[in-house]
Design a protein around this motif. Structure first.
Motif, PDB file in Angstrom:
ATOM      1  N   ARG A 262       0.797  -1.237   0.000  1.00  0.00           N
ATOM      2  CA  ARG A 262       0.000   0.000   0.000  1.00  0.00           C
ATOM      3  C   ARG A 262       0.825   1.280   0.000  1.00  0.00           C
ATOM      4  O   ARG A 262       0.293   2.355  -0.253  1.00  0.00           O
ATOM      5  CB  ARG A 262      -0.903   0.009   1.229  1.00  0.00           C
ATOM      6  N   TRP A 263       2.079   1.164   0.373  1.00  0.00           N
ATOM      7  CA  TRP A 263       2.910   2.370   0.465  1.00  0.00           C
ATOM      8  C   TRP A 263       3.984   2.300  -0.620  1.00  0.00           C
ATOM      9  O   TRP A 263       4.499   1.232  -0.884  1.00  0.00           O
ATOM     10  CB  TRP A 263       3.545   2.463   1.872  1.00  0.00           C
ATOM     11  N   PRO A 264       4.352   3.442  -1.277  1.00  0.00           N
ATOM     12  CA  PRO A 264       3.870   4.803  -1.036  1.00  0.00           C
ATOM     13  C   PRO A 264       2.508   5.083  -1.686  1.00  0.00           C
ATOM     14  O   PRO A 264       2.133   4.417  -2.649  1.00  0.00           O
ATOM     15  CB  PRO A 264       4.963   5.658  -1.690  1.00  0.00           C
ATOM     16  N   ALA A 265       1.818   6.089  -1.141  1.00  0.00           N
ATOM     17  CA  ALA A 265       0.498   6.474  -1.620  1.00  0.00           C
ATOM     18  C   ALA A 265       0.515   7.880  -2.210  1.00  0.00           C
ATOM     19  O   ALA A 265       1.435   8.658  -1.967  1.00  0.00           O
ATOM     20  CB  ALA A 265      -0.501   6.428  -0.451  1.00  0.00           C
ATOM     21  N   VAL A 266      -0.526   8.176  -2.978  1.00  0.00           N
ATOM     22  CA  VAL A 266      -0.774   9.537  -3.468  1.00  0.00           C
ATOM     23  C   VAL A 266      -1.554  10.268  -2.380  1.00  0.00           C
ATOM     24  O   VAL A 266      -2.563   9.744  -1.887  1.00  0.00           O
ATOM     25  CB  VAL A 266      -1.614   9.497  -4.768  1.00  0.00           C
ATOM     26  N   HIS A 267      -1.102  11.461  -2.006  1.00  0.00           N
ATOM     27  CA  HIS A 267      -1.838  12.273  -1.021  1.00  0.00           C
ATOM     28  C   HIS A 267      -2.581  13.399  -1.729  1.00  0.00           C
ATOM     29  O   HIS A 267      -1.972  14.203  -2.434  1.00  0.00           O
ATOM     30  CB  HIS A 267      -0.875  12.916  -0.016  1.00  0.00           C
ATOM     31  N   LEU A 268      -3.887  13.435  -1.513  1.00  0.00           N
ATOM     32  CA  LEU A 268      -4.697  14.549  -2.006  1.00  0.00           C
ATOM     33  C   LEU A 268      -4.949  15.450  -0.810  1.00  0.00           C
ATOM     34  O   LEU A 268      -5.478  14.987   0.210  1.00  0.00           O
ATOM     35  CB  LEU A 268      -6.020  13.970  -2.530  1.00  0.00           C
ATOM     36  N   VAL A 269      -4.535  16.717  -0.887  1.00  0.00           N
ATOM     37  CA  VAL A 269      -4.650  17.609   0.272  1.00  0.00           C
ATOM     38  C   VAL A 269      -5.109  18.998  -0.159  1.00  0.00           C
ATOM     39  O   VAL A 269      -4.891  19.400  -1.306  1.00  0.00           O
ATOM     40  CB  VAL A 269      -3.299  17.756   1.028  1.00  0.00           C
ATOM     41  N   GLY A 270      -5.716  19.730   0.764  1.00  0.00           N
ATOM     42  CA  GLY A 270      -6.030  21.129   0.508  1.00  0.00           C
ATOM     43  C   GLY A 270      -4.742  21.927   0.506  1.00  0.00           C
ATOM     44  O   GLY A 270      -3.772  21.573   1.195  1.00  0.00           O
ATOM     45  N   LYS A 271      -4.708  23.010  -0.256  1.00  0.00           N
ATOM     46  CA  LYS A 271      -3.427  23.726  -0.386  1.00  0.00           C
ATOM     47  C   LYS A 271      -2.982  24.367   0.931  1.00  0.00           C
ATOM     48  O   LYS A 271      -1.801  24.657   1.104  1.00  0.00           O
ATOM     49  CB  LYS A 271      -3.499  24.765  -1.505  1.00  0.00           C
ATOM     50  N   ASP A 272      -3.916  24.546   1.875  1.00  0.00           N
ATOM     51  CA  ASP A 272      -3.529  25.142   3.166  1.00  0.00           C
ATOM     52  C   ASP A 272      -2.677  24.191   4.005  1.00  0.00           C
ATOM     53  O   ASP A 272      -1.996  24.625   4.933  1.00  0.00           O
ATOM     54  CB  ASP A 272      -4.769  25.583   3.955  1.00  0.00           C
ATOM     55  N   ILE A 273      -2.697  22.884   3.693  1.00  0.00           N
ATOM     56  CA  ILE A 273      -1.857  21.936   4.459  1.00  0.00           C
ATOM     57  C   ILE A 273      -0.772  21.331   3.572  1.00  0.00           C
ATOM     58  O   ILE A 273      -0.193  20.297   3.885  1.00  0.00           O
ATOM     59  CB  ILE A 273      -2.707  20.825   5.134  1.00  0.00           C
ATOM     60  N   LEU A 274      -0.495  22.030   2.481  1.00  0.00           N
ATOM     61  CA  LEU A 274       0.485  21.543   1.522  1.00  0.00           C
ATOM     62  C   LEU A 274       1.883  21.404   2.127  1.00  0.00           C
ATOM     63  O   LEU A 274       2.566  20.404   1.927  1.00  0.00           O
ATOM     64  CB  LEU A 274       0.517  22.509   0.326  1.00  0.00           C
ATOM     65  N   ARG A 275       2.324  22.429   2.885  1.00  0.00           N
ATOM     66  CA  ARG A 275       3.697  22.389   3.426  1.00  0.00           C
ATOM     67  C   ARG A 275       3.895  21.203   4.370  1.00  0.00           C
ATOM     68  O   ARG A 275       4.949  20.578   4.375  1.00  0.00           O
ATOM     69  CB  ARG A 275       4.014  23.677   4.182  1.00  0.00           C
ATOM     70  N   PHE A 276       2.891  20.906   5.156  1.00  0.00           N
ATOM     71  CA  PHE A 276       3.006  19.760   6.064  1.00  0.00           C
ATOM     72  C   PHE A 276       3.271  18.483   5.264  1.00  0.00           C
ATOM     73  O   PHE A 276       4.067  17.652   5.663  1.00  0.00           O
ATOM     74  CB  PHE A 276       1.714  19.589   6.871  1.00  0.00           C
ATOM     75  N   HIS A 277       2.552  18.348   4.129  1.00  0.00           N
ATOM     76  CA  HIS A 277       2.629  17.104   3.361  1.00  0.00           C
ATOM     77  C   HIS A 277       3.805  17.047   2.399  1.00  0.00           C
ATOM     78  O   HIS A 277       4.291  15.958   2.084  1.00  0.00           O
ATOM     79  CB  HIS A 277       1.323  16.901   2.584  1.00  0.00           C
ATOM     80  N   ALA A 278       4.232  18.187   1.914  1.00  0.00           N
ATOM     81  CA  ALA A 278       5.274  18.202   0.881  1.00  0.00           C
ATOM     82  C   ALA A 278       6.651  18.544   1.437  1.00  0.00           C
ATOM     83  O   ALA A 278       7.647  18.398   0.746  1.00  0.00           O
ATOM     84  CB  ALA A 278       4.897  19.195  -0.220  1.00  0.00           C
ATOM     85  N   VAL A 279       6.718  19.008   2.690  1.00  0.00           N
ATOM     86  CA  VAL A 279       8.000  19.382   3.295  1.00  0.00           C
ATOM     87  C   VAL A 279       8.248  18.556   4.567  1.00  0.00           C
ATOM     88  O   VAL A 279       9.163  17.729   4.627  1.00  0.00           O
ATOM     89  CB  VAL A 279       8.050  20.899   3.626  1.00  0.00           C
ATOM     90  N   ILE A 280       7.406  18.754   5.580  1.00  0.00           N
ATOM     91  CA  ILE A 280       7.633  18.093   6.876  1.00  0.00           C
ATOM     92  C   ILE A 280       7.521  16.572   6.750  1.00  0.00           C
ATOM     93  O   ILE A 280       8.375  15.830   7.229  1.00  0.00           O
ATOM     94  CB  ILE A 280       6.628  18.616   7.932  1.00  0.00           C
ATOM     95  N   TRP A 281       6.473  16.121   6.084  1.00  0.00           N
ATOM     96  CA  TRP A 281       6.191  14.678   6.003  1.00  0.00           C
ATOM     97  C   TRP A 281       7.291  13.905   5.269  1.00  0.00           C
ATOM     98  O   TRP A 281       7.818  12.915   5.800  1.00  0.00           O
ATOM     99  CB  TRP A 281       4.810  14.495   5.396  1.00  0.00           C
ATOM    100  N   PRO A 282       7.721  14.340   4.068  1.00  0.00           N
ATOM    101  CA  PRO A 282       8.811  13.586   3.444  1.00  0.00           C
ATOM    102  C   PRO A 282      10.106  13.625   4.264  1.00  0.00           C
ATOM    103  O   PRO A 282      10.849  12.638   4.294  1.00  0.00           O
ATOM    104  CB  PRO A 282       9.000  14.254   2.070  1.00  0.00           C
ATOM    105  N   ALA A 283      10.353  14.741   4.967  1.00  0.00           N
ATOM    106  CA  ALA A 283      11.556  14.800   5.825  1.00  0.00           C
ATOM    107  C   ALA A 283      11.467  13.774   6.953  1.00  0.00           C
ATOM    108  O   ALA A 283      12.442  13.078   7.271  1.00  0.00           O
ATOM    109  CB  ALA A 283      11.729  16.207   6.389  1.00  0.00           C
ATOM    110  N   MET A 284      10.271  13.647   7.556  1.00  0.00           N
ATOM    111  CA  MET A 284      10.067  12.642   8.608  1.00  0.00           C
ATOM    112  C   MET A 284      10.338  11.237   8.068  1.00  0.00           C
ATOM    113  O   MET A 284      10.985  10.409   8.709  1.00  0.00           O
ATOM    114  CB  MET A 284       8.617  12.706   9.126  1.00  0.00           C
ATOM    115  N   LEU A 285       9.815  10.958   6.863  1.00  0.00           N
ATOM    116  CA  LEU A 285       9.985   9.628   6.266  1.00  0.00           C
ATOM    117  C   LEU A 285      11.453   9.359   5.923  1.00  0.00           C
ATOM    118  O   LEU A 285      11.963   8.255   6.134  1.00  0.00           O
ATOM    119  CB  LEU A 285       9.102   9.505   5.012  1.00  0.00           C
TER     120      LEU A 285
END
Length: 529
Positions: A262-285
């Motif tokens: 199941r991983w990796p997945a496509v994340h569909l997100v609102g643009k207001d939470i984009l930085r969390f998903h495109a910056v913080i999250w990949p750094a955590m991974l």
């Protein structure tokens, strides 16, 4: 559907919704987009997994639950059952899993993830002082604050919530985000499709180029959250905990085989939470040695009267206000067709009603009713054998093939609206074909019987292709149409029809018995709205 397996896999997630929010059409919009993509891939035989769920920790929930005289867990339980799960039914979402951040499978594996980062030196203790917005549950830079007005005159307020921020000083644990700037920039460079659309990608690249600070990832001023494994006086910062839902649900730490599928997945997100998903999250991974997401797609905001919908602004429209009148299929079709995924879009009742009548009732619905009624009237409800196809029939077959291929390519780009527009070329072509061929005139001439058979075979075979191609978008109408075509007898269930093969002409067997359904999209009396 195992027999349809293609060897490809597709995993997609929606953001997990903040349990305190009242579900509005903005939430439903993201759910429908993810669901249409998931249904398309499922219908193609891909190994598909769609995840949604709720984010249930943090100070805001603790405060609301306390104000209502219940425990935060009881408060979250009630909201999930009364608000969030019914939302999914209202708009006909077929998610494969629903994750709650209060579930043991999540909390235990958040602790496992944190412990690994701590053991590997990516987390350290430090002091933090900053302006904190309870509404956003995050610390704010001065540049993100504005001067308050009215009752908040003289105070600094959050630009998003227009509520005063609190100056907090606490000992926190920090994640070494600053270590990952170069690796993130390399990721965006090597995989331009990782963050889309282009406007979102540019914003993220610009943000990371300015340099990243380490991130405070724990709070010690309240206890409603996942306890930090090596220091239970701290709970994990709600955002850090929430992002991990995507891998805890996929099987991280609990089911290696499922996680690999199941991983990796496509994340569909609102643009207001984009930085969390495109910056913080990949750094955590990256820190944990795990694969980054397949793609992060930031969709736009739904605007009503030009203002983003949110609970704190009270402009939210509940999805059932629309579905009670127009039905879930029309809701799904409208939001996917009228608004380009990735851009802001405006919702209006007038536009919804106009598109419903022009495109669904008069376009697709009327095509199905007319086509099946003529087979009923002129061939006793039995699909006739086609004669030799002429140029007009070959053109319809070409359009059907192109519609399926082009729609599939659009789905790969996550361009759901384009995919529907491609399918609609076949709706429009068939309506035009009926007008040109005038089957009602052919029926009056016994010498044109073979020609009439060819025309009505062409129409019913076109409807067969449309039932398959539209099943991910308007599943209820597609199922009714498939039944009315009597297609199960010769072709099997609708769910077993490979969508990428839907445009191959000549699949509906002659001799199939059809019936005329009630209108798929009945006209709606405007005055009743």
């Amino acid at each position: 559907m195992e027999h349809m397996a293609t060897g490809s896999s597709f995993s997609i997630t929606t953001p997990i919704f903040y349990v305190n929010d009242a579900p509005h059409i903005g939430h439903a919009y993201t759910e429908v987009a993810a669901d249409v993509l998931a249904r398309w891939h499922r219908q193609a035989g891909d190994d598909t997994w769609m995840l949604t769920g709720t984010d249930e920790h943090g100070e805001k929930i603790l405060r609301t639950a306390t104000a209502n005289g219940v425990t935060p867990q009881a408060w979250a339980d009630k909201l999930v059952e009364d608000s969030w799960k019914p939302l999914l039914e209202t708009i006909d979402i077929r998610n494969d899993d629903f994750i709650r951040t209060t579930e043991p499978r999540h909390e235990e594996n958040v602790r496992r993830f944190l412990q690994k980062l701590y053991d590997d030196g990516f987390i350290y203790a430090g002091e933090y002082e900053g302006y904190y917005c309870v509404g956003c549950e995050e610390y704010k830079q001065l540049s993100e604050l504005v001067d308050g007005t009215g009752e908040y005159e003289g105070l600094k307020v959050c630009a998003i919530h227009t509520k005063p921020v609190e100056l907090l000083h606490e000992k926190n644990y920090f994640f070494r985000m600053s270590d990952f700037g170069e690796r993130l920039l390399a990721l965006y460079e090597e995989r331009p499709e990782f963050v889309q659309p282009e406007s979102a990608r540019n914003e993220v690249v610009q943000f990371v180029r300015q340099g990243l600070s380490d991130l405070s990832i724990s709070r010690s001023t309240f206890d409603w959250g996942v306890k930090v494994p090596w220091d239970d006086s701290h709970v994990v910062y709600v955002w850090f905990d929430a992002l991990l839902n995507y891998i805890t649900a996929a099987g991280y730490g609990s089911d290696d085989e499922a996680f690999a599928r199941r991983w990796p997945a496509v994340h569909l997100v609102g643009k207001d939470i984009l930085r969390f998903h495109a910056v913080i999250w990949p750094a955590m991974l990256m820190a944990a040695g795990l694969e980054v997401p397949a793609r992060v797609f930031g969709h736009g905001w739904l605007l009503v009267g030009g203002e983003k919908m949110s609970k704190s602004k009270l402009t939210g429209i509940a999805p059932n206000e629309i579905t009670d009148t127009f039905g879930s299929d029309a809701f799904r079709y409208y939001f996917m067709r009228a608004i380009t995924l990735g851009q802001d879009g405006s919702f209006s009742w007038e536009d919804l009603s106009a598109r419903y009548h022009a495109e669904l009732a008069n376009g697709f619905g009327n095509l199905a009713s007319r086509g099946l009624s003529m087979v009923q009237r002129y061939f006793d409800g039995v699909v006739p054998e086609s004669g030799t196809p002429g140029e007009a029939e070959q053109e319809i077959a070409r359009i059907a093939l192109g519609a399926a291929e082009n729609a599939d390519a659009a789905i790969d780009r996550l361009a759901v609206g384009d995919a529907i527009a491609q399918v609609w070329t076949l709706v429009d072509a068939l309506n035009g074909y009926i007008t040109e061929q005038e089957p009602w005139a052919l029926a009056k001439d016994p010498g044109s019987r073979d020609r009439l058979a060819t025309v009505l075979y062409t129409v019913t075979e076109g409807l067969r292709a449309l039932a398959v191609l539209l099943s991910p978008v308007t599943p209820k109408a597609a199922a009714v149409l498939w039944d009315s075509l009597g297609a199960t007898a010769g072709l099997g269930d609708l769910s077993a029809q490979p969508v990428r093969d839907a445009g191959r002409w000549g699949q509906l067997p002659a001799g199939t018995t059809v019936s005329v359904p009630a209108p798929l999209f009945p006209r709606i009396d405007e005055s009743a709205q």
